[in-house]
Scaffold this active site. Structure first.
Site, PDB file in Angstrom:
ATOM      1  N   CYS A  98     -21.183  -7.687  76.492  1.00 26.53           N
ATOM      2  CA  CYS A  98     -21.685  -6.967  77.664  1.00 26.53           C
ATOM      3  C   CYS A  98     -20.590  -6.093  78.302  1.00 26.53           C
ATOM      4  O   CYS A  98     -20.239  -5.070  77.727  1.00 26.53           O
ATOM      5  CB  CYS A  98     -22.333  -7.947  78.631  1.00 26.53           C
ATOM      6  N   HIS A 226     -25.350 -11.921  76.109  1.00 27.82           N
ATOM      7  CA  HIS A 226     -24.359 -12.921  76.558  1.00 27.82           C
ATOM      8  C   HIS A 226     -24.520 -14.241  75.812  1.00 27.82           C
ATOM      9  O   HIS A 226     -25.134 -15.182  76.343  1.00 27.82           O
ATOM     10  CB  HIS A 226     -24.574 -13.230  78.042  1.00 27.82           C
ATOM     11  N   GLU A 228     -22.491 -16.497  75.638  1.00 28.83           N
ATOM     12  CA  GLU A 228     -21.800 -17.542  76.416  1.00 28.83           C
ATOM     13  C   GLU A 228     -22.711 -18.151  77.489  1.00 28.83           C
ATOM     14  O   GLU A 228     -22.368 -19.173  78.066  1.00 28.83           O
ATOM     15  CB  GLU A 228     -20.511 -16.978  77.036  1.00 28.83           C
TER      16      GLU A 228
HETATM   17  N1  GLN Z   1     -23.142  -3.323  83.481  1.00 24.23           N
HETATM   18  C1  GLN Z   1     -21.993  -4.132  83.665  1.00 24.23           C
HETATM   19  C2  GLN Z   1     -20.722  -3.310  83.615  1.00 24.23           C
HETATM   20  O1  GLN Z   1     -20.735  -2.151  83.694  1.00 24.23           O
HETATM   21  C3  GLN Z   1     -21.913  -5.201  82.590  1.00 24.23           C
HETATM   22  C4  GLN Z   1     -22.867  -6.293  82.905  1.00 24.23           C
HETATM   23  C5  GLN Z   1     -22.520  -7.600  82.310  1.00 24.23           C
HETATM   24  O2  GLN Z   1     -21.455  -7.823  81.705  1.00 24.23           O
HETATM   25  N2  GLN Z   1     -23.390  -8.534  82.518  1.00 24.23           N
HETATM   26  O3  GLN Z   1     -19.677  -3.857  83.515  1.00 24.23           O
END
Ligand code: GLN
Length: 252
Positions: A98, A226, A228
Site C-alpha cells: 500500500c 494489506h 499484514e
Molecule cells: N493512500 C495512502 C498513501 O498515500 C496509502 C494508504 C495505505 O497504506 N493504507 O500513503
C-alpha cells in the site's frame, strides 16, 4: 551438509502497520521452519528506524500507512538515501504494501500538493487513493496465481484482500537501462465496482481485465492490499521463500 544461512529481515518502522508485518513474518518463518526438516535459512526480524539498522538487513518490508508521512520521517531520519541505495543499488529484496508500494514506485499521480519524495525502483506509475477515501475501503477475495505451487500454501482458497485508500499501478514505465529487470504484473482486481471518480452518480463496473494490484520487478515486490492485516500467512511465506531466501542463495 549445507550450513544454515542467517538472514536479518527488517520492517521499516517509522509509521503504519509495521508491528502487524513483524507478527506475520515471524509466523511465516515458524511455518517454514516446521515445513522443512533441515531449514536452510534462519530468520531474525528487526524494526528499522535508523541507517545502522537498515545496514544489518538482507531484505526489507515497507508497510502500509501514509506514504507522505513515511517519506517525511525517513528524510528527517537520514534514511531516504540509504533506502534508495538498499533498493536500487544493492538490489536487496524489498516488499512494499500500500503506502510502501507508493514509496517504491518511480512515479505517483494524485499526490498531495507539492508532491512527495519517493524511494523509487519500481518502473511504474501508481495512482494514490485510487478507490477513494477511507470510507470507501473494502475487502475482496483475490486470486493470486503466483502463490500456487508453493507447497506451504493452501492454493485453492482465495486470498483475503484488504484495500484501504489503496493505490493501483496505472502504468508500467519503459525500462531503459540494461540492468533493469522487466516489470511483471502478478495480480489484478477484476470487475470491481469502481467508485473512484468524485461526483459519479452511479458506480460503474470496469469491463477490462481490472486494476493492477501486485507487481514484481526483480528484487522489488509491490502490493496494493494489506496482507499484514489478515491472519493469512501465504504472502509472507511466499515472499520469504521465493524472493528473500532465493536471492540469498543466488548471491552466496
Ligand atoms: N493512500 C495512502 C498513501 O498515500 C496509502 C494508504 C495505505 O497504506 N493504507 O500513503
Amino acid at each position: 551438509m549445507t550450513a544454515t544461512a542467517l538472514l536479518t529481515v527488517g520492517v521499516l518502522a517509522l509509521q503504519g502497520g509495521f508491528y502487524e508485518h513483524l507478527t506475520l513474518l515471524r509466523a511465516a518463518a515458524a511455518h517454514l521452519a516446521d515445513a522443512e526438516s533441515r531449514p536452510s535459512v534462519e530468520y531474525s526480524f528487526i524494526e528499522v528506524r535508523t541507517p545502522e539498522q537498515l545496514a544489518q538487513c538482507s531484505a526489507l518490508v515497507i508497510p502500509g500507512g501514509e506514504s507522505t508521512t513515511i517519506s517525511l520521517v525517513a528524510a528527517a531520519s537520514g534514511l531516504l538515501e540509504p533506502l534508495r541505495h538498499f533498493v536500487k543499488v544493492d538490489k536487496k529484496p524489498t516488499w512494499g504494501t500500500c503506502a510502501g508500494l507508493i514509496l517504491l514506485s518511480d512515479q505517483v499521480s494524485a499526490t498531495k500538493k507539492g508532491g512527495q519524495e519517493l524511494i523509487g525502483g519500481l518502473a511504474v506509475r501508481v495512482h494514490r487513493n485510487h478507490f477513494g477515501r477511507q470510507i470507501e475501503s473494502f475487502n475482496a477475495p483475490l486470486s493470486l496465481p503466483f502463490l500456487s505451487g508453493d507447497d506451504g500454501a493452501q492454493t485453492e482458497a482465495p486470498y483475503p484482500g484488504v484495500f484501504i485508500r489503496a493505490p493501483v499501478v496505472e502504468e508500467v514505465l519503459s525500462t531503459s537501462s540494461h540492468d533493469q529487470q522487466p516489470v511483471q504484473i502478478l495480480a489484478k482486481l477484476p470487475g470491481r465496482v469502481n467508485k473512484m471518480k468524485e461526483g459519479m452518480s452511479q458506480a460503474t463496473t470496469k469491463d477490462d481485465a481490472g486494476d493492477v494490484i501486485a507487481v514484481r520487478q526483480g528484487n522489488i515486490l509491490g502490493t496494493s492490499f494489506h496482507p499484514e492485516l489478515t491472519t493469512d500467512l501465504r504472502m509472507h511465506v511466499w515472499w520469504l521463500r521465493q524472493i528473500v531466501a532465493a536471492s540469498n542463495k543466488q548471491s552466496s
